[in-house]
Design an enzyme around this catalytic site. Structure first.
Site, PDB file in Angstrom:
ATOM      1  N   GLU A  46       0.882  -1.193   0.016  1.00 37.29           N
ATOM      2  CA  GLU A  46       0.172  -0.131  -0.074  1.00 37.29           C
ATOM      3  C   GLU A  46       0.866   1.151   0.050  1.00 37.29           C
ATOM      4  OE1 GLU A  46      -3.041   0.175   3.203  1.00 37.29           O
ATOM      5  OE2 GLU A  46      -2.635   2.270   3.389  1.00 37.29           O
ATOM      6  N   ARG A  50       1.378  10.069   1.161  1.00 38.79           N
ATOM      7  CA  ARG A  50       1.962  11.037   2.194  1.00 38.79           C
ATOM      8  C   ARG A  50       3.283  11.742   1.556  1.00 38.79           C
ATOM      9  NH1 ARG A  50       1.634   7.329   7.412  1.00 38.79           N
ATOM     10  NH2 ARG A  50      -0.271   6.356   6.727  1.00 38.79           N
ATOM     11  N   THR A  74      -3.824   6.376   2.178  1.00 42.03           N
ATOM     12  CA  THR A  74      -4.145   7.581   2.543  1.00 42.03           C
ATOM     13  C   THR A  74      -4.701   8.618   1.614  1.00 42.03           C
ATOM     14  OG1 THR A  74      -1.910   7.332   3.762  1.00 42.03           O
ATOM     15  CG2 THR A  74      -2.904   9.439   4.199  1.00 42.03           C
ATOM     16  N   LYS A 134     -11.100  -0.903   6.218  1.00 44.06           N
ATOM     17  CA  LYS A 134      -9.993  -0.787   7.025  1.00 44.06           C
ATOM     18  C   LYS A 134     -10.303  -0.388   8.358  1.00 44.06           C
ATOM     19  CE  LYS A 134      -5.693   2.153   7.114  1.00 44.06           C
ATOM     20  NZ  LYS A 134      -4.833   2.465   6.316  1.00 44.06           N
TER      21      LYS A 134
HETATM   22  C1  3PG Z   1      -1.632   3.546   7.932  1.00 41.19           C
HETATM   23  O1  3PG Z   1      -1.234   4.509   7.049  1.00 41.19           O
HETATM   24  O2  3PG Z   1      -2.578   2.804   7.640  1.00 41.19           O
HETATM   25  C2  3PG Z   1      -0.932   3.658   9.392  1.00 41.19           C
HETATM   26  O3  3PG Z   1      -0.352   4.673   9.629  1.00 41.19           O
HETATM   27  C3  3PG Z   1      -0.141   2.479   9.583  1.00 41.19           C
HETATM   28  O4  3PG Z   1       0.098   2.238  10.714  1.00 41.19           O
HETATM   29  P1  3PG Z   1       1.337   1.836  11.479  1.00 41.19           P
HETATM   30  O5  3PG Z   1       2.666   2.777  11.316  1.00 41.19           O
HETATM   31  O6  3PG Z   1       0.991   1.628  13.145  1.00 41.19           O
HETATM   32  O7  3PG Z   1       1.417   0.246  11.020  1.00 41.19           O
END
Ligand code: 3PG
Length: 213
Positions: A46, A50, A74, A134
């Site tokens: 994924e 960002r 995101t 999700k």
């Molecule tokens: C995301 O983008 O889905 C989360 O920020 C990932 O979460 P994590 O950094 O705790 O794995």
């Protein structure tokens, strides 16, 4: 995207069990990571919107690695949905629920996995015809206990917990029938990619894959 392709992707995610959530520092990092993921037997990522190179990286990764399943993460706006879809991302992952963005994806047959952290949000997803959501941010939103409580009333929904997943709790989430796969950024953190520590990333991916067997 055809309904058949969406069913295939859902099956692939269920089979893989784990999705590396990745904020890429560069296109090259995306290519390097893709090679590791495929070699280690976890051909999925994924790529979050960002970092500025997200769209270019998805383009390059899709071109170079046919076998890699690429999700866009995101994704917050319709503009980003269009960009992600145009560069070949096969699923739009949204950290929360936004009716306009979800509706936009559904009317264009673009696979979408919105975030939901409460029963109200899960219900909104369900009533838009979604069955895969999700669960974010998983650990701070109640973790395994919250998922068990929600699964009792939302038997048609399958969750992708993300946020606070680690090698220590991954198995607890995957043991739930209501979980179809988990997402996590610990496999390829941006800082390790920036410093070029591919050996550590390789070790984290290999170890995660071994733990899934
Ligand atoms: C995301 O983008 O889905 C989360 O920020 C990932 O979460 P994590 O950094 O705790 O794995």
């Amino acid at each position: 995207m055809s309904g058949q392709r969406i069913v295939e992707i859902e099956a692939q995610l269920t089979n893989l069990q784990l999705v590396p959530v990745v904020s890429l520092p560069s296109v090259d990092a995306g290519l390097r990571l893709a090679e590791i993921l495929i070699r280690c037997g976890l051909p999925v990522a994924e790529i979050t919107f960002r970092t500025p190179c997200a769209a270019d990286a998805i383009t390059a990764m899709r071109k170079e690695f046919d076998e890699l399943l690429v999700l866009a993460g995101t994704v917050l706006t319709i503009d980003q949905v269009n960009i992600a879809h145009d560069v070949g991302a096969e699923c739009i992952v949204i950290p929360g629920f936004d009716e306009g963005v979800v509706e936009y994806c559904l009317t264009r047959n673009i696979m979408v996995c919105p975030g939901a952290a409460t029963p109200t949000e899960v219900l909104q997803c369900l009533n838009m015809g979604l069955q895969k959501v999700k669960f974010f941010p998983a650990e701070v939103a109640g973790g395994v206990g919250m998922l068990k409580a929600m699964a009792a009333v939302f038997s048609d929904i399958k969750f992708m917990p993300t946020g606070g997943i680690s090698p220590n709790n991954l198995g607890n989430y995957l043991a739930l029938d209501s979980v179809f796969c988990c997402g996590g950024s610990w496999l390829a953190p941006e800082a390790l990619m920036k410093e070029g520590n591919w050996r550590e990333i390789d070790a984290r991916v290999s170890s995660a894959v071994a733990s899934l067997k």
